[in-house]
Design an enzyme around this catalytic site. Structure first.
Site, PDB file in Angstrom:
ATOM      1  N   GLY A   1       0.933   0.532 -13.494  1.00  0.00           N
ATOM      2  CA  GLY A   1       2.020   0.096 -12.627  1.00  0.00           C
ATOM      3  C   GLY A   1       3.223  -0.370 -13.429  1.00  0.00           C
ATOM      4  O   GLY A   1       4.077   0.427 -13.846  1.00  0.00           O
TER       5      GLY A   1
ATOM      6  N   TYR B   1      -3.145  -5.690   4.180  1.00  0.00           N
ATOM      7  CA  TYR B   1      -2.364  -5.003   5.208  1.00  0.00           C
ATOM      8  C   TYR B   1      -3.308  -4.374   6.245  1.00  0.00           C
ATOM      9  O   TYR B   1      -4.519  -4.560   6.169  1.00  0.00           O
ATOM     10  CB  TYR B   1      -1.414  -3.987   4.560  1.00  0.00           C
ATOM     11  CG  TYR B   1      -0.399  -4.673   3.683  1.00  0.00           C
ATOM     12  CD1 TYR B   1       0.613  -5.441   4.248  1.00  0.00           C
ATOM     13  CD2 TYR B   1      -0.480  -4.622   2.294  1.00  0.00           C
ATOM     14  CE1 TYR B   1       1.535  -6.114   3.453  1.00  0.00           C
ATOM     15  CE2 TYR B   1       0.440  -5.296   1.487  1.00  0.00           C
ATOM     16  CZ  TYR B   1       1.444  -6.046   2.081  1.00  0.00           C
ATOM     17  OH  TYR B   1       2.344  -6.717   1.301  1.00  0.00           O
TER      18      TYR B   1
ATOM     19  N   GLN C   1       1.812   7.352  -0.740  1.00  0.00           N
ATOM     20  CA  GLN C   1       0.910   6.302  -0.258  1.00  0.00           C
ATOM     21  C   GLN C   1       1.327   5.942   1.172  1.00  0.00           C
ATOM     22  O   GLN C   1       2.485   5.606   1.419  1.00  0.00           O
ATOM     23  CB  GLN C   1       0.963   5.052  -1.136  1.00  0.00           C
ATOM     24  CG  GLN C   1      -0.190   4.104  -0.761  1.00  0.00           C
ATOM     25  CD  GLN C   1      -0.103   2.724  -1.365  1.00  0.00           C
ATOM     26  OE1 GLN C   1       0.937   2.072  -1.292  1.00  0.00           O
ATOM     27  NE2 GLN C   1      -1.188   2.263  -1.962  1.00  0.00           N
TER      28      GLN C   1
HETATM   29  C1  LIG Z   1       6.955  -4.125  -7.834  1.00  0.00           C
HETATM   30  C2  LIG Z   1       5.567  -3.824  -7.365  1.00  0.00           C
HETATM   31  C3  LIG Z   1       5.397  -3.213  -6.123  1.00  0.00           C
HETATM   32  C4  LIG Z   1       4.106  -2.884  -5.669  1.00  0.00           C
HETATM   33  N1  LIG Z   1       3.962  -2.201  -4.492  1.00  0.00           N
HETATM   34  C5  LIG Z   1       2.742  -1.726  -4.125  1.00  0.00           C
HETATM   35  C6  LIG Z   1       2.606  -0.832  -3.025  1.00  0.00           C
HETATM   36  O1  LIG Z   1       3.581  -0.414  -2.366  1.00  0.00           O
HETATM   37  N2  LIG Z   1       1.345  -0.423  -2.706  1.00  0.00           N
HETATM   38  C7  LIG Z   1       0.247  -0.850  -3.397  1.00  0.00           C
HETATM   39  O2  LIG Z   1      -0.888  -0.467  -3.071  1.00  0.00           O
HETATM   40  N3  LIG Z   1       0.374  -1.677  -4.475  1.00  0.00           N
HETATM   41  C8  LIG Z   1       1.570  -2.094  -4.864  1.00  0.00           C
HETATM   42  N4  LIG Z   1       1.693  -2.844  -6.009  1.00  0.00           N
HETATM   43  C9  LIG Z   1       0.519  -3.103  -6.857  1.00  0.00           C
HETATM   44  C10 LIG Z   1       0.437  -2.049  -7.993  1.00  0.00           C
HETATM   45  O3  LIG Z   1       0.138  -0.770  -7.486  1.00  0.00           O
HETATM   46  C11 LIG Z   1      -0.635  -2.398  -9.041  1.00  0.00           C
HETATM   47  O4  LIG Z   1      -1.889  -2.415  -8.415  1.00  0.00           O
HETATM   48  C12 LIG Z   1      -0.392  -3.742  -9.714  1.00  0.00           C
HETATM   49  O5  LIG Z   1       0.947  -3.854 -10.147  1.00  0.00           O
HETATM   50  C13 LIG Z   1      -1.319  -3.922 -10.918  1.00  0.00           C
HETATM   51  O6  LIG Z   1      -1.137  -2.890 -11.851  1.00  0.00           O
HETATM   52  P1  LIG Z   1      -0.253  -3.096 -13.198  1.00  0.00           P
HETATM   53  O7  LIG Z   1      -0.796  -4.335 -13.856  1.00  0.00           O
HETATM   54  O8  LIG Z   1      -0.493  -1.849 -13.978  1.00  0.00           O
HETATM   55  O9  LIG Z   1       1.163  -3.303 -12.754  1.00  0.00           O
HETATM   56  C14 LIG Z   1       2.969  -3.210  -6.462  1.00  0.00           C
HETATM   57  C15 LIG Z   1       3.167  -3.844  -7.688  1.00  0.00           C
HETATM   58  C16 LIG Z   1       4.432  -4.125  -8.153  1.00  0.00           C
HETATM   59  C17 LIG Z   1       4.590  -4.749  -9.514  1.00  0.00           C
END
Ligand SMILES: Cc1cc2nc3c(=O)[nH]c(=O)nc-3n(C[C@H](O)[C@H](O)[C@H](O)COP(=O)(O)O)c2cc1C
Length: 371
Positions: free
Chosen positions: A338, A184, A109
């Site tokens: 995630g 961003y 990414q």
């Molecule tokens: C620890 C953490 C770091 C994340 N870092 C990013 C990132 O670098 N880029 C991004 O687009 N989303 C990031 N996200 C968002 C996740 O990609 C995802 O969209 C979000 O956690 C919801 O999905 P989930 O409920 O399955 O965790 C991050 C989420 C978490 C929990």
């Protein structure tokens, strides 16, 4: 009983092989990009390769890495995030190999943090943050105004994105994802609140996509038409969960259509709860569903899969029955997971055998190490 049979049908649906954005995948489970802030020198070391390999080994079809900084002095802000440039590329080559060895596919990414940057931030201290307009405090606790990007800043940043994409292709990655979500840099251009430019990069919703369009076009010029190119967008911003890029499906089309025309092959619709209707006055379609309906492109859905609540603190395993409707209506191609996968690398295996209850819950303390 009904929940168990629905979950079994959902699991079967998720494990069907699929072709998305020109890429053949063994199933429909993607690992969502998650920054881990555990690369203190900006390099992905063996622990990073082992972390992604382990998810691929346990059945994830497509890994989307944590956000990685493109090679521009203004891209970085948070510490511990790896670069996708310079010396870090050798490490990324090893990560790619490790994932391929166990049958997975992987995209880096690509990220520029835009106005999040302040000049006191490492690793390039003294370099101010840049964004579409001079903005003050779009992120909390930031007192320094962002410098509005000049035409030469724009050209340089576009070049840095395209160089990273070409490097990914050269290193054997299966595609790339542009981080154009969550407030961003690219998203700042999309959003009227942060993009008040009077030149060709500002204006109405369609005109505000121009920066992204030029990045995509330059990437396509360097990597050709077939290399999978995903773009992640969101309604919500890191600064404000309630703001929206589009209030109607027509407005969403104004944002998405130029991106697809420019050459995006996968759209990643970032939400915090994937099942919520995106435009409740129009229908109960999800954001992923609308994205697919509007563009006809391959779509990644994300937000809350397998867990009982959003957020960074803690969450317990939850049923996947909520996927039944979007799956049966073909609202998405891939499901990005995630926190559930961060917590438990064996999540796909447990889903497949109907043992979701045995998945390790998510807690904030898991963020401290790369397991
Ligand atoms: C620890 C953490 C770091 C994340 N870092 C990013 C990132 O670098 N880029 C991004 O687009 N989303 C990031 N996200 C968002 C996740 O990609 C995802 O969209 C979000 O956690 C919801 O999905 P989930 O409920 O399955 O965790 C991050 C989420 C978490 C929990």
């Amino acid at each position: 009983m009904r929940t168990a049979s629905v979950e079994a049908a959902v699991a079967e649906g998720l494990f069907r092989p699929i072709s998305a954005g020109g890429l053949e995948l063994r199933n429909r489970i993607a690992m969502a990009p998650m920054s881990r802030y555990l690369c203190p020198d900006g390099m992905p070391h063996e622990d990073v390769a082992a972390y992604y390999r382990c998810r691929a080994e346990n059945g994830v079809g497509l890994i989307i890495t944590e956000g990685t900084y493109i090679g521009h002095p203004t891209a970085a802000s948070y510490e511990g995030v790896p670069f996708f440039a310079g010396q870090a590329l050798a490490g990324w080559g090893k990560v790619r190999e490790a994932v391929h060895e166990v049958g997975g596919r992987i995209f880096p990414q690509l990220w520029h943090t835009g106005s999040f940057r302040q000049s006191w931030m490492p690793p390039m201290k003294g370099v101010p943050g840049i964004g579409p307009s001079e903005n003050l405090n779009t992120f909390t606790n930031h007192s320094e105004p962002t410098r509005a990007m000049t035409d030469s800043d724009i050209a340089e940043v576009i070049d840095a994105y395209a160089t990273a994409a070409a490097d990914a292709q050269r290193l054997g990655f299966d595609g790339i994802e542009l981080h154009a979500a969550h407030g961003y840099l690219i998203d700042e251009f999309f959003w009227a609140h942060t993009n008040r430019r009077a030149d060709r990069y500002g204006g109405d919703r369609r005109q505000r996509t121009r920066f992204a369009v030029e990045i995509i076009q330059e990437i396509r010029r360097r990597v050709g038409t077939d290399f999978p190119l995903s773009l992640r967008f969101s309604q919500w911003k890191q600064q404000d969960y309630t703001v929206r890029l589009a209030d109607t499906p027509d407005q969403l089309a104004e944002v998405l259509e130029p991106l697809v025309d420019a050459g995006v092959s996968i759209l990643h619709a970032s939400t915090r709860r994937f099942w919520e209707p995106a435009f409740p006055d129009d229908s109960d379609l999800t954001l992923a569903g609308w994205t697919k309906k509007i563009t006809g492109q391959s779509v990644i859905m994300v937000g809350g899969a397998g867990l009982d609540r959003p957020g960074l603190n803690e969450a317990m395993p939850a049923s996947l029955a909520v996927l039944e409707k979007p799956l049966s209506r073909e609202e998405f191609d891939l499901l990005a997971v995630g926190r559930a996968l961060l917590a438990d690398p064996r999540w796909p295996i447990k889903v497949r055998v109907g043992d979701l209850g045995a998945c390790r819950p998510y807690t904030k303390s898991l963020l401290e190490t790369l397991d």
